[in-house]
Design a protein around this motif. Structure first.
Motif, PDB file in Angstrom:
ATOM      1  N   ALA A  53       0.570  -1.150   0.110  1.00 33.88           N
ATOM      2  CA  ALA A  53      -0.183  -0.215  -0.234  1.00 33.88           C
ATOM      3  C   ALA A  53       1.210   1.102  -0.415  1.00 33.88           C
ATOM      4  O   ALA A  53       0.553   2.224  -0.342  1.00 33.88           O
ATOM      5  N   LEU A  54       2.082   1.071   0.856  1.00 37.41           N
ATOM      6  CA  LEU A  54       3.111   2.296   0.809  1.00 37.41           C
ATOM      7  C   LEU A  54       3.969   2.454  -0.313  1.00 37.41           C
ATOM      8  O   LEU A  54       5.104   3.516  -0.608  1.00 37.41           O
ATOM      9  N   ARG A  55       3.578   1.440  -1.512  1.00 36.61           N
ATOM     10  CA  ARG A  55       4.405   2.224  -2.701  1.00 36.61           C
ATOM     11  C   ARG A  55       4.646   3.033  -3.493  1.00 36.61           C
ATOM     12  O   ARG A  55       5.780   3.847  -3.569  1.00 36.61           O
ATOM     13  N   PRO A  56       3.128   3.708  -3.485  1.00 40.96           N
ATOM     14  CA  PRO A  56       3.597   5.067  -3.739  1.00 40.96           C
ATOM     15  C   PRO A  56       4.101   6.242  -2.628  1.00 40.96           C
ATOM     16  O   PRO A  56       4.696   7.045  -3.485  1.00 40.96           O
ATOM     17  N   TRP A  57       4.504   5.906  -1.807  1.00 35.86           N
ATOM     18  CA  TRP A  57       4.421   6.448  -0.950  1.00 35.86           C
ATOM     19  C   TRP A  57       6.532   6.819  -1.235  1.00 35.86           C
ATOM     20  O   TRP A  57       6.832   8.064  -1.255  1.00 35.86           O
ATOM     21  N   HIS A  58       6.982   5.569  -1.392  1.00 39.54           N
ATOM     22  CA  HIS A  58       8.317   5.364  -1.412  1.00 39.54           C
ATOM     23  C   HIS A  58       8.972   5.600  -2.605  1.00 39.54           C
ATOM     24  O   HIS A  58       9.368   6.369  -2.741  1.00 39.54           O
ATOM     25  N   LYS A  59       7.880   6.107  -4.065  1.00 38.44           N
ATOM     26  CA  LYS A  59       8.696   6.538  -5.224  1.00 38.44           C
ATOM     27  C   LYS A  59       8.528   7.526  -5.076  1.00 38.44           C
ATOM     28  O   LYS A  59       9.564   8.321  -5.403  1.00 38.44           O
ATOM     29  N   VAL A  60       7.647   8.179  -4.228  1.00 37.60           N
ATOM     30  CA  VAL A  60       7.771   9.910  -4.020  1.00 37.60           C
ATOM     31  C   VAL A  60       9.067  10.402  -3.020  1.00 37.60           C
ATOM     32  O   VAL A  60       9.180  11.228  -3.538  1.00 37.60           O
ATOM     33  N   ALA A  61       9.208   9.575  -2.417  1.00 39.84           N
ATOM     34  CA  ALA A  61      10.466   9.624  -1.429  1.00 39.84           C
ATOM     35  C   ALA A  61      11.414   9.335  -2.030  1.00 39.84           C
ATOM     36  O   ALA A  61      12.510   9.837  -1.889  1.00 39.84           O
ATOM     37  N   GLN A  62      12.078   8.907  -3.153  1.00 42.47           N
ATOM     38  CA  GLN A  62      12.722   8.243  -3.617  1.00 42.47           C
ATOM     39  C   GLN A  62      13.130   9.629  -4.784  1.00 42.47           C
ATOM     40  O   GLN A  62      13.968   9.888  -5.006  1.00 42.47           O
ATOM     41  N   GLU A  63      12.075   9.905  -5.861  1.00 44.20           N
ATOM     42  CA  GLU A  63      12.409  11.160  -6.473  1.00 44.20           C
ATOM     43  C   GLU A  63      12.835  12.365  -6.282  1.00 44.20           C
ATOM     44  O   GLU A  63      13.718  12.679  -5.884  1.00 44.20           O
ATOM     45  N   VAL A  64      12.332  12.483  -4.512  1.00 43.07           N
ATOM     46  CA  VAL A  64      12.571  13.599  -3.549  1.00 43.07           C
ATOM     47  C   VAL A  64      13.823  13.743  -3.530  1.00 43.07           C
ATOM     48  O   VAL A  64      14.759  14.678  -3.298  1.00 43.07           O
ATOM     49  N   SER A  65      14.603  12.245  -3.136  1.00 43.03           N
ATOM     50  CA  SER A  65      16.182  12.105  -2.391  1.00 43.03           C
ATOM     51  C   SER A  65      16.873  12.240  -3.446  1.00 43.03           C
ATOM     52  O   SER A  65      18.067  12.643  -3.326  1.00 43.03           O
ATOM     53  N   ALA A  66      16.238  11.880  -5.235  1.00 44.94           N
ATOM     54  CA  ALA A  66      17.481  11.793  -5.946  1.00 44.94           C
ATOM     55  C   ALA A  66      17.172  13.133  -6.785  1.00 44.94           C
ATOM     56  O   ALA A  66      18.063  13.516  -7.335  1.00 44.94           O
ATOM     57  N   ARG A  67      17.252  14.252  -5.939  1.00 47.74           N
ATOM     58  CA  ARG A  67      16.947  15.422  -6.215  1.00 47.74           C
ATOM     59  C   ARG A  67      18.425  16.512  -5.610  1.00 47.74           C
ATOM     60  O   ARG A  67      18.550  15.732  -4.676  1.00 47.74           O
TER      61      ARG A  67
END
Length: 471
Positions: free
Chosen positions: A195-209
């Protein structure tokens, strides 16, 4: 600290750190416990509200046995005991003999049979219907059937709370809960992770910035709660980008406006120098010129810093630049500065290399590195500039023979206006910050090392090579 203690400490930190997954799992465990407790309470209340767990037919059978064997007391007692033990057998085998029914049989008002652990003090004149009795602090439910001269009474432990204490002491409340938890935690963990996979996608994109990448997040979740969070992050990025652009615009305008009065001041002071005859006046004018030069250099660095942080416009797209030729041109332009300080410039570039980028930014990178190396090198020293290819990167080395920078400060010298302590050379602390900004915009990397021989500083810059276009 031993390796074992360090491992235990890391494990404890990992376990003790609050996480959203653990919070959701604990919430599920708590909800499961509440539902299980409500189910047990419902069973207890419903079970204790029933008339009896033993049917009236069984009680009549016991009364008939007592009547038929009235003339054989020994057989009568044995038969009643056998039927009593049969009624108690299920509870005894289940580990709850406290909840087993107790049997009392009267005939003609005389007690002819009593279970061994049945409470005393119950008379045959008791009620026929079910009733709750409190005997010496123990609550009992009575169920009575009268057949002719025979009266049969069954006693059962009464009260939901007492029944709960009994089954809990046998593990019938907590044990099923504890056994089921391990089988429920893994599915709960998997479901939460999915259920938290979309949350992890957002976190990964933010951390890659990077710190200067203020574009809106590309990931657009369809979930309402997460979409609201992404919209808030994008709005924040937009506000920060607007504020940063306003700051860059202000610095660029201010520094650009300062160049004209500084140039006019220098012209006027130089004119006064030609007319001054007093040595003390000449000394004061020389000090003003030196201060003017430092201010002009700071203004120029602020302009370069502002331009290095501005995103590339359509007309300033990266184009292949002959980096070796550009390096030769800039060293030739800075040779006068090296000669004035008694520094020898040496270039080592064996093969031509092309890097994609903006020429002005690359000029700023080279100038700041070489000027710093010349400024901090003592008279009679040499500054070595080398360029070579390593894999798909062009590697630029600028080595001086100055005091160097302590390894503990290597990360901080790229901050704006930071200068290493005990520096005797004037400066603004912007040179390496400008270099780091240019390198980041070109997708490269920069690192500081100790120069060969243990004296001085070696700056290493890696820039991606331009792709080779096949004819």
């Amino acid at each position: 600290m031993t390796p074992l203690s360090g491992l235990l400490r890391r494990c404890w930190q990992m376990v003790g750190r609050p996480t959203l997954v653990r919070r959701l799992m604990l919430a599920q465990v708590l909800m499961l416990s509440v539902v299980w407790s409500l189910a047990v309470a419902f069973v207890l209340i419903e079970g204790t509200d029933e008339d009896s767990s033993i049917s009236h037919g069984v009680l009549r059978a016991i009364a008939n046995v007592a009547d038929n064997l009235a003339d054989q007391p020994q057989r009568q007692h044995e038969s009643l005991r056998a039927m009593d033990e049969a009624l108690r057998e299920d509870f005894a085998s289940g580990g709850m003999p406290e909840l087993a029914p107790r049997t009392l049989v009267w005939r003609n008002g005389q007690l002819i049979y009593r279970s061994v652990d049945a409470p005393a003090g119950i008379r045959s004149a008791g009620p026929v219907d079910a009733e709750m009795l409190d005997i010496k602090g123990q609550v009992w439910r009575t169920h009575t059937v009268v057949e002719g001269a025979t009266r049969v009474t069954i006693l059962e432990a009464g009260g939901p709370w007492q029944f709960f204490i009994t089954i809990n002491s046998r593990g019938y409340y907590l044990l099923p809960l504890l056994i089921s938890l391990p089988f429920l935690l893994l599915p709960a963990w998997l479901s939460i992770r999915l259920a938290l996979r979309p949350w992890h996608k957002v976190a990964q994109e933010v951390s890659a910035r990077g710190p200067r990448d203020l574009r809106p997040l590309a990931f657009k979740p369809s979930h309402g709660e997460l979409a609201a969070l992404v919209d808030s992050i994008n709005a924040l990025l937009q506000r920060v980008d607007t504020s940063a652009a306003r700051e860059r615009s202000f610095i660029a305008d201010a520094t650009h406006e300062l160049r004209t009065p500084l140039a006019a001041m220098r012209i006027n002071v130089e004119a006064l120098q030609g007319q001054a005859r007093d040595p003390r006046q000449q000394e004061l004018l020389d000090g003003i010129l030196n201060s003017n030069s430092r201010a002009a250099r700071l203004v120029g660095q602020l302009l370069r810093l502002t331009r290095s942080e501005v995103p590339s416009e359509a007309g300033e797209r990266a184009a292949p630049q002959a980096f070796d030729v550009l390096l030769q041109d800039r060293l030739a332009a800075l040779s006068w500065l090296a000669q004035a300080g008694g520094i020898e410039l040496e270039l080592q570039a064996a093969v031509p290399l092309c890097v994609p980028g903006q020429r002005e930014s690359l000029v700023s990178l080279i100038d700041n590195l070489v000027e710093n190396a010349i400024k901090y090198s003592p008279r009679g020293a040499s500054v070595t500039v080398s360029l070579h290819a390593q894999g798909d990167h062009a590697v630029l080395h600028v080595a001086d023979q100055g005091p160097g920078i302590p390894a503990a400060l290597h990360a901080r010298v790229f901050d704006r206006f930071f200068r290493a302590p005990q520096q005797d050379q004037p400066g603004s602390g912007l040179g390496l910050s400008i270099v780091a900004s240019v390198v980041a915009r070109h997708g490269g990397a920069i690192a500081l090392h100790q120069a060969d021989g243990g004296q001085g500083l070696l700056v290493e810059v890696r820039l991606p090579l331009a792709p080779v276009v096949m004819p």
